[in-house]
Design a protein around this motif. Structure first.
Motif, PDB file in Angstrom:
ATOM      1  N   ASN A   1       0.828  -1.206   0.000  1.00 53.52           N
ATOM      2  CA  ASN A   1       0.000   0.000   0.000  1.00 53.52           C
ATOM      3  C   ASN A   1       0.862   1.256   0.000  1.00 53.52           C
ATOM      4  O   ASN A   1       0.591   2.218  -0.725  1.00 53.52           O
ATOM      5  CB  ASN A   1      -0.920  -0.007   1.221  1.00 53.52           C
ATOM      6  CG  ASN A   1      -2.365   0.246   0.843  1.00 53.52           C
ATOM      7  OD1 ASN A   1      -2.653   0.827  -0.191  1.00 53.52           O
ATOM      8  ND2 ASN A   1      -3.277  -0.193   1.693  1.00 53.52           N
TER       9      ASN A   1
ATOM     10  N   VAL B   1      -7.772   6.494   0.319  1.00 52.80           N
ATOM     11  CA  VAL B   1      -7.283   5.142   0.610  1.00 52.80           C
ATOM     12  C   VAL B   1      -8.413   4.345   1.256  1.00 52.80           C
ATOM     13  O   VAL B   1      -8.813   4.624   2.391  1.00 52.80           O
ATOM     14  CB  VAL B   1      -6.069   5.184   1.551  1.00 52.80           C
ATOM     15  CG1 VAL B   1      -5.597   3.770   1.874  1.00 52.80           C
ATOM     16  CG2 VAL B   1      -4.937   5.988   0.928  1.00 52.80           C
TER      17      VAL B   1
ATOM     18  N   THR C   1      -5.661   1.659  -4.200  1.00 50.77           N
ATOM     19  CA  THR C   1      -6.076   0.423  -3.532  1.00 50.77           C
ATOM     20  C   THR C   1      -5.080  -0.687  -3.829  1.00 50.77           C
ATOM     21  O   THR C   1      -4.789  -0.964  -4.998  1.00 50.77           O
ATOM     22  CB  THR C   1      -7.464  -0.031  -4.023  1.00 50.77           C
ATOM     23  OG1 THR C   1      -8.401   1.032  -3.880  1.00 50.77           O
ATOM     24  CG2 THR C   1      -7.941  -1.241  -3.230  1.00 50.77           C
ATOM     25  N   ALA C   2      -4.561  -1.321  -2.803  1.00 54.31           N
ATOM     26  CA  ALA C   2      -3.728  -2.510  -2.951  1.00 54.31           C
ATOM     27  C   ALA C   2      -4.564  -3.730  -2.555  1.00 54.31           C
ATOM     28  O   ALA C   2      -5.197  -3.740  -1.498  1.00 54.31           O
ATOM     29  CB  ALA C   2      -2.483  -2.414  -2.076  1.00 54.31           C
TER      30      ALA C   2
END
Length: 425
Positions: A227, A259, A348-349
């Motif tokens: 992230n 986030v 976004t991870a």
């Protein structure tokens, strides 16, 4: 069923609201009827997958103005189980083309707002893909991953990620501080006119050795999370494309990224819906040097878990209580997020849950996300990991082909970190 505050805000934000997740496999393409049978077996019993938006009038036939500006309140209803033949079809295009077509095209109403495509030409190292597309008001990104994992040959995950306990209650002082942060002025990306923006989508692969080397940065620190790397790379990409923020306009406000934060705990890891919040984080676009920008991102991202706790334990309950007496509250909150200066980007991870997987003995190669198309002047970034495969998807509402330019700039930032072997200063 009433829409949650998160559902309503996503419905009200004025965007197409389509998100997606594709699982790419190696092996022969399965027959669509086999896929439909697996979907019917694993998903029919999930209430959320059978929900349809009902825009009928309020109780006792009273005409009220609903959250989407039509008569009546919007709510979820379950008219019956979904029809696999309607919801599961074979795509007529490649995966990248399917993503480009889906980003700005809301799903038709009347049936639950999701579709699963069997994609014959997946590319990205595989032979075919299963691509799940849904309206964000129905499902969040974690829900997409949960649903796709349920379709695998071994759907049960031995150990689910998530918080071990509900988030602790946070004080009013922290809530006031977070409200000020969320309401602070920001900068939009420097485009000539919002009327001259166009949607574009780009998908690219990041080599595993590049990501592994980048995660060791800063070399004299603890290393970076996926992230943190994504947020730092986006800051570098914006600087490469637009220059330092101080040159954009004669203003001192920073540029922010949104986030998403999953609020599920280990007691509800597979809950479907929108169990999430969004935390606004400043991007260090004006900081010189990739490693220095990454350090600044790590410092900013370190505050995100506590800030998400404030949302979950104070701000969301307060918003839910307020909208019970004043339905206009959700609209007011959604209006704030309509402006590109609230969050110029979203980052976004996503990590595939539960390790390696197969679908009817076909091996999972990688996953590919589709983040939502936001307001004109914005860009969304999703970095998906499945094993050692990393895939970046960029969705822009900017100039034509800006998604490809920004994707290439993000990859360049990762490559720069990977080549940096000496300790940072």
């Amino acid at each position: 069923m009433r829409l949650s505050c998160a559902d309503e805000m996503l419905l009200l934000n004025g965007c197409p609201g389509v998100i997606g997740l594709a699982a790419v496999f190696a092996g022969g393409q399965p027959d669509v009827d086999q896929v439909r049978a697996r979907v019917a077996e694993r998903w029919t019993g999930l209430e959320r997958m059978n929900c349809v938006l009902d825009r009928s009038q309020g109780r006792a036939g009273t005409a009220r103005r609903g959250p989407v500006g039509r008569q009546g309140r919007v709510r979820w209803v379950v008219p019956g189980p979904f029809a696999p033949a309607v919801h599961v079809t074979v795509a007529r295009t490649k995966l990248d083309d399917l993503w480009a077509e889906s980003a700005d095209r809301p799903l038709a109403g009347g049936v639950p707002p999701w579709r699963l495509f069997v994609v014959p030409d997946a590319a990205h190292g595989g032979d075919f893909a299963l691509a799940l597309v849904a309206q964000h008001a129905l499902l969040d990104g974690r829900s997409l991953a949960t649903l796709m994992r349920l379709l695998m040959d071994s759907p049960v995950v031995a150990r689910e990620s998530g918080r071990s306990a509900p988030l602790s209650r946070t004080g009013l002082r922290a809530a006031a501080r977070e409200l000020r942060t969320m309401a602070a002025a920001g900068q939009a990306l420097p485009i000539r006119s919002q009327e001259q923006t166009y949607p574009s989508v780009a998908v690219c692969e990041l080599p595993a050795h590049t990501v592994r080397s980048a995660r060791r940065q800063p070399a004299d620190g603890r290393g970076a999370t996926l992230n943190e790397l994504l947020v730092g790379a986006v800051a570098g990409a914006l600087r490469a494309q637009y220059g330092p923020v101080r040159r954009w306009r004669q203003r001192d406000e920073p540029v922010y990224t949104a986030v998403p934060c999953d609020l599920r705990t280990r007691s509800n890891p597979r809950e479907l819906g929108n169990t999430l919040t969004v935390v606004r984080v400043p991007l260090p676009v004006d900081v010189d040097g990739p490693v220095a920008r990454l350090r600044a991102c790590q410092a900013a991202m370190a505050t995100v878990p506590d800030r998400a706790a404030v949302h979950a334990t104070v701000l969301f309950p307060a918003a839910e209580a307020a909208r019970r007496t004043g339905p206009w509250v959700t609209g007011l909150l959604a209006d704030r997020g309509r402006h590109s200066c609230f969050a110029a980007t979203a980052t976004t991870a996503m990590k595939w849950p539960g390790g390696s997987s197969t679908f009817q003995d076909r091996r999972l190669v990688r996953t590919v996300g589709l983040p939502p198309l936001q307001h004109p002047g914005t860009a969304s970034f999703a970095l998906a990991q499945a094993g050692d495969a990393f895939t970046l998807t960029v969705v822009c509402n900017l100039r034509p082909n800006d998604a490809r330019r920004l994707a290439d700039a993000v990859v360049t930032e990762f490559e720069t970190w990977a080549r940096t072997a000496t300790p940072s200063v």
